[in-house]
Design an enzyme around this catalytic site. Structure first.
Site, PDB file in Angstrom:
ATOM      1  N   SER A 107      -9.571 -59.971 -32.947  1.00  0.00           N
ATOM      2  CA  SER A 107     -10.023 -59.358 -34.189  1.00  0.00           C
ATOM      3  C   SER A 107     -10.270 -60.443 -35.232  1.00  0.00           C
ATOM      4  CB  SER A 107      -8.964 -58.374 -34.701  1.00  0.00           C
ATOM      5  OG  SER A 107      -9.372 -57.803 -35.915  1.00  0.00           O
ATOM      6  N   THR A 112     -18.597 -58.373 -34.261  1.00  0.00           N
ATOM      7  CA  THR A 112     -19.538 -57.458 -34.902  1.00  0.00           C
ATOM      8  C   THR A 112     -20.759 -58.212 -35.425  1.00  0.00           C
ATOM      9  OG1 THR A 112     -17.751 -55.949 -35.522  1.00  0.00           O
ATOM     10  CG2 THR A 112     -19.814 -55.755 -36.735  1.00  0.00           C
ATOM     11  N   ASN A 157      -8.893 -59.262 -40.425  1.00  0.00           N
ATOM     12  CA  ASN A 157     -10.355 -59.183 -40.503  1.00  0.00           C
ATOM     13  C   ASN A 157     -10.722 -58.203 -41.611  1.00  0.00           C
ATOM     14  OD1 ASN A 157     -13.080 -59.124 -40.116  1.00  0.00           O
ATOM     15  ND2 ASN A 157     -13.013 -58.255 -38.054  1.00  0.00           N
ATOM     16  N   SER A 160     -13.087 -55.138 -39.798  1.00  0.00           N
ATOM     17  CA  SER A 160     -12.638 -54.927 -38.419  1.00  0.00           C
ATOM     18  C   SER A 160     -13.135 -53.584 -37.890  1.00  0.00           C
ATOM     19  CB  SER A 160     -11.108 -54.964 -38.364  1.00  0.00           C
ATOM     20  OG  SER A 160     -10.646 -54.683 -37.061  1.00  0.00           O
ATOM     21  N   SER A 161     -13.711 -53.615 -36.693  1.00  0.00           N
ATOM     22  CA  SER A 161     -14.148 -52.366 -36.050  1.00  0.00           C
ATOM     23  C   SER A 161     -12.915 -51.603 -35.595  1.00  0.00           C
ATOM     24  CB  SER A 161     -15.041 -52.668 -34.844  1.00  0.00           C
ATOM     25  OG  SER A 161     -16.208 -53.348 -35.230  1.00  0.00           O
ATOM     26  N   GLU A 386      -5.272 -57.580 -30.464  1.00  0.00           N
ATOM     27  CA  GLU A 386      -4.577 -57.554 -31.745  1.00  0.00           C
ATOM     28  C   GLU A 386      -3.076 -57.774 -31.564  1.00  0.00           C
ATOM     29  OE1 GLU A 386      -7.453 -54.640 -34.432  1.00  0.00           O
ATOM     30  OE2 GLU A 386      -5.466 -53.949 -33.841  1.00  0.00           O
TER      31      GLU A 386
END
Length: 944
Positions: A107, A112, A157, A160-161, A386
């Site tokens: 992460s 992305t 992040n 973060s997605s 993570e």
């Protein structure tokens, strides 16, 4: 810059395969560090791309850079994500098969951003039309929408997605992007109602509050202050310096319109987002009996308005639970804790289902209606591995997902690579690698894996808790080498574990999970009456997300982790059917600082991303392999013996081809079905020779074609002239023949019609009769009587038109009479009246004694009256002569009111001279008017 040796020492080598000490992890790390400090963030390991997040903007993503990398061989230019995207695209177009790009990493490593750069490259490099541009815009703008609704700030992040995304981009045979499809995985719904310290909720909430227009916020009942909403402040970082919520709001607002969402859909969508914020501010208090009751009715009213649900229905749904007892339904009141749970569960369900609805709407806007076959490039941007200070259920699922992707990577690269060499009979030194199947089995094995034990504990009756789940794991999998708890650990390890923790040794390292909340998050139960409340909503999106057709099964739905496991199995099946490309993202430091390279952190990522194993496989193996048929089909023009057709087997043809090209024995191997080329430079030399050969072949073909064209011009022109002449003569002859045939046909029809002219109308005489009618009417038009006195000169009709002629004659006579009457002037009328008065003065006197008058005969100048009266002295009929006979008769009949007694007779008439004695008057026309007695004793009247 990288071409010179001195520069290479300073900036490193762009392909790890070319390192002398490729087995040294330190050498690889040193190479990454050199390139990072020179802002060269991309490096190759064969065709695998390694990307290091620079945490700053670099001027390497312009339109000029995209044009530079289009259509260029993979290793000809410095490493770049555009090179990988272009190579995957060109391979797809040449081999017409499907590919996917797997972007992996921790992460905050830049996954992305990498997927966005690939999308932007395809948007620019693909053919452009109005339709394709529309699809391109929707593909690009789907990203900010999904980021707003599915991304959030975490400790590692800022963007973060919090869901997994797999996007298929569909291309037509010309390489145009014609459609797409998105699959989403495991949205972190718990973030809607709870965030850890230093984290935020999903971006869309903050974008709406900070960037929404004043009228919109007023309509939604929101204030421009995130601190007023409980769901937005639990992490104590509503505002982040690196995030511009106002600017992002404008981007999302524009994107929602481009992806085909109507204004009503957008209004309903924002109403749902605002209702979740209001729902978080609903508070409960305990009444005297300990049951939950609401104390802030204003927030309830806003939720009721925005969702279109009656206030009382919503209030009952949040404070009571419906229980079915036999055939009766009983509403049981909640305690405050249960009411808070029900409120949060409803908020999570609303947001989660709305997110799924949004993904489906994006898919509808990207759908390609053309049923013809399409090639596909998939982009997999999924959560990175993570490790937080406190890791819960979400981190367990995310890390399990990364284990599955690592297993897929092993199968598609390391394991499959070695198996392919063995299958093809190629001797090489096997490369040892860590197979993480043991960890995947620990998590997902039936009946014994962590997922099975978690589901079993969630579904079993009785008082199941997170600690009973931990005890069950200790009992069932306590001896597993990758699993340890406080109870099972040794004295040294026990100090690092709490009593409610368990630790898994992942491929990426050890992660300690806190079991608190595992059961609740895995159940993710929404009370049944909560669904029923939502079904009464007038909000179109909510009605779609909570359909009345959804079965209210009394069976418990699948748990969250089971659903996630099944979706990962489906994703793996999708990816196994495509050719893989890999982007490995690395974050250089935890502080997100540009220019700072943390050796320990990067070394850890290099290890668990499997970069060293991949490098060793590439150095031990071969950079390129293709089936004999494909290789020969592409490169056979390079050898005179194989061009244009090779009559032997494909393997023999390839052997002949590479002998002609001068391949050295250590540069290639011949397998059972494929040729293996060890070094990329060998393949590049072959490809360059093929490009030169293509130009030579094109030149020869062009020359032959031009000669043939010049030589054949005269023959073509002469042939064309001859054809034109022949066609013209033939056309004229055919026209003459058609005219003659038509004339014969018309004459035959006329004669046949004449012969059958007296017969009833039929096909034989219909045209002739039509001609007769037309001819008669034409002649009649030219010979009509000029005056009423010429009425007997009417044109004699043919037999078929006798009746019609009589009708026309009557109509025409009436027309002439009307015309005559309308043409009488007042002077003429006075003159006629004077003459009539002079002629008939005596007759008018006589009528005073008459009882009746009857007119027996009428000629142009004579009138015979049959008189009946009481005076016996008056005997016989009265014969009168008059120049204006019609006028006189009309005047007389009007005066005596005897219009019906007038009879007009032609030819001959009888009259009474005296009673018992009769006479006759005959009428005829002649050259001179006269009256005389004829030989037969009749009175003869002659008129002109």
């Amino acid at each position: 810059m990288e071409a010179s040796l001195t520069a290479r020492d300073r900036v490193g080598i762009q392909d790890f395969v070319l390192l002398d000490t490729y087995t040294s992890e330190t050498a690889c790390l040193d190479n990454l560090r050199k390139r990072f400090h020179e802002n060269l963030i991309y490096t190759y390991i064969g065709t695998l791309l390694v990307s290091v997040n620079p945490y700053k903007e670099l001027d390497i993503y312009s339109k000029k850079q995209m044009d530079t990398y289009m259509g260029v061989n993979f290793f000809e230019l410095p490493p770049h994500i555009y090179a990988l995207a272009d190579n995957a695209f060109r391979t797809m177009m040449s081999e017409f098969n499907n590919h996917f790009i797997l972007i992996s990493g921790e992460s905050g490593a830049g996954k992305t951003e990498a997927s966005k750069k690939i999308l932007q490259f395809y948007a620019v490099s693909c053919p452009s039309t109005k339709v394709l541009n529309n699809v391109r815009d929707r593909l690009l703008l789907s990203n900010p929408v999904l980021e707003a609704f599915g991304n959030a700030k975490t400790l590692k992040n800022d963007n973060s997605s919090r869901f997994g995304k797999y996007m298929d981009i569909q291309f037509d045979h010309q390489g145009g992007a014609v459609g797409g499809h998105i699959l989403s995985y495991l949205l972190e719904k718990s973030r809607v109602v709870h965030q850890n310290h230093g984290e935020r909720n999903f971006h869309i909430f903050y974008q709406l509050v900070e960037g929404g227009e004043e009228d919109l916020l007023r309509w939604l009942g929101l204030e421009r202050n995130c601190k007023h909403y409980r769901y937005l402040v639990q992490g104590n970082c509503a505002k982040v310096s690196s995030i511009n919520d106002k600017s992002d709001w404008k981007t999302v607002r524009k994107a929602l319109s481009v992806i085909d969402l109507s204004e009503s859909d957008i209004e309903n969508l924002f109403g749902i987002i605002a209702s979740v914020l209001h729902m978080g501010n609903i508070k409960f208090e305990a009444d005297a009996r300990g049951y939950a009751m609401l104390n802030n009715n204003q927030e309830m009213q806003w939720v009721s308005k925005l969702l279109g649900i009656p206030n009382q229905v919503l209030q009952q749904g949040l404070t009571h639970r419906k229980i079915e007892a036999k055939s009766e339904e009983v509403f049981s009141p909640f305690s405050v804790d249960h009411a808070v749970y029900a409120r949060d569960a409803l908020a999570k369900a609303i947001y989660g289902r709305t997110f799924s609805w949004l993904v489906n709407k994006i898919n509808e806007s990207l759908a390609n209606m053309d049923s013809s076959r399409k090639t596909v490039i998939g982009l997999l941007d999924i959560y990175g591995f993570e490790v937080f200070s406190v890791n819960s259920f979400e981190q367990f699922c995310i890390n399990y997902c990364n284990e599955k992707l690592q297993q897929l990577f092993i199968e598609l690269t390391l394991k499959s690579e070695q198996e392919e060499y063995e299958m093809e009979g190629i001797e090489w030194e096997p490369v040892p690698y860590f197979n993480n199947k043991i960890i995947c089995d620990l998590v997902e094995e039936k009946f014994r894996g962590i997922i099975s034990l978690l589901d079993e504990e969630c579904l079993r009756p009785g008082e199941a808790t997170d600690l009973t789940f931990l005890e069950k794991m200790e009992d069932k999998i306590g001896g597993h080498p990758h699993f340890v708890t406080h109870k099972l650990a040794d004295q040294k390890t026990r100090k690092t574990l709490k009593r409610g923790d368990f630790r898994l040794l992942h491929y990426a390292g050890e992660v300690t999970y806190c079991v608190v909340g595992f059961l609740d998050k895995n159940n993710d139960l929404l009370y049944r009456n909560g669904k029923e409340v939502m079904r009464q909503s007038k909000n179109a999106i909510i009605k779609h997300c909570f359909p009345s057709t959804e079965p209210d099964s009394k069976r418990r739905p699948e748990t969250v982790v089971t659903q996630f496991k099944n979706s990962l199995v489906g994703l793996t099946e999708i990816l196994m059917m495509k050719e893989p490309w890999y982007v490995r993202c690395i974050k250089p430091n935890e502080a997100k600082q540009p220019g700072h390279f943390d050796d320990v952190l990067v070394r850890h990522q290099v290890k668990y991303l499997g970069l060293m194993e991949h490098l060793r496989v590439r150095r031990a193996g071969f950079a390129y392999r293709r089936k004999y048929e494909i290789f020969l089909q592409r490169y056979k023009p390079l050898c005179p013996d194989t061009w244009p057709n090779w009559k032997g087997t494909a393997a023999e043809g390839v052997r002949c081809l590479i002998k002609h090209l001068g391949y050295k024995s250590d540069e290639y191997k011949m397998g059972r079905t494929k040729i293996f080329i060890r070094h990329p430079r060998t393949l590049f030399a072959t490809e360059d020779a093929f490009q030169v050969c293509k130009h030579k072949l094109a030149t020869r073909i062009q020359a032959k074609y031009k000669g043939y064209k010049v030589k054949g011009d005269y023959l073509k022109q002469r042939e064309a002239a001859t054809k034109i002449e022949t066609c013209w003569r033939g056309m004229m002859a055919r026209r003459e023949r058609q005219r003659r045939a038509w004339a014969v046909k018309v004459i035959k029809k006329f004669i046949k019609g004449f012969m059958n002219r007296h017969q009833p109308a039929c096909t034989d005489n219909s045209e002739y009769l039509t001609f007769v009618r037309h001819s008669y009417l034409t002649r009649l038009k030219e010979n009509l009587p000029k005056t009423i006195l010429e009425k007997d000169s009417w044109l004699t009709p043919p037999p078929i038109l006798q009746e019609v002629s009589q009708v026309l004659k009557k109509i025409y006579i009436r027309h002439m009479v009307r015309k005559y009457v309308r043409g009488i002037t007042p002077q003429r009328k006075a003159q006629v009246q004077s003459v009539v008065r002079d002629y008939f003065i005596s007759i008018l006197r006589l009528t005073l004694f008459l009882q009746g008058v009857s007119v027996s005969n009428l000629s142009d100048n004579f009138l015979i009256l049959h008189v009946t009266c009481d005076d016996s002295k008056q005997k016989g009929d009265l014969v009168l002569q008059c120049d204006f006979l019609f006028e006189a008769l009309t005047k007389l009949s009007v005066i005596v009111n005897k219009q019906n007694c007038i009879h007009v007779v032609q030819g001959s008439v009888r009259f009474d001279i005296q009673p018992g004695r009769e006479g006759f008057v005959d009428f005829k026309s002649g050259q001179e008017s006269m009256v005389y007695r004829a030989k037969n004793g009749h009175l003869m009247v002659v008129s002109l």
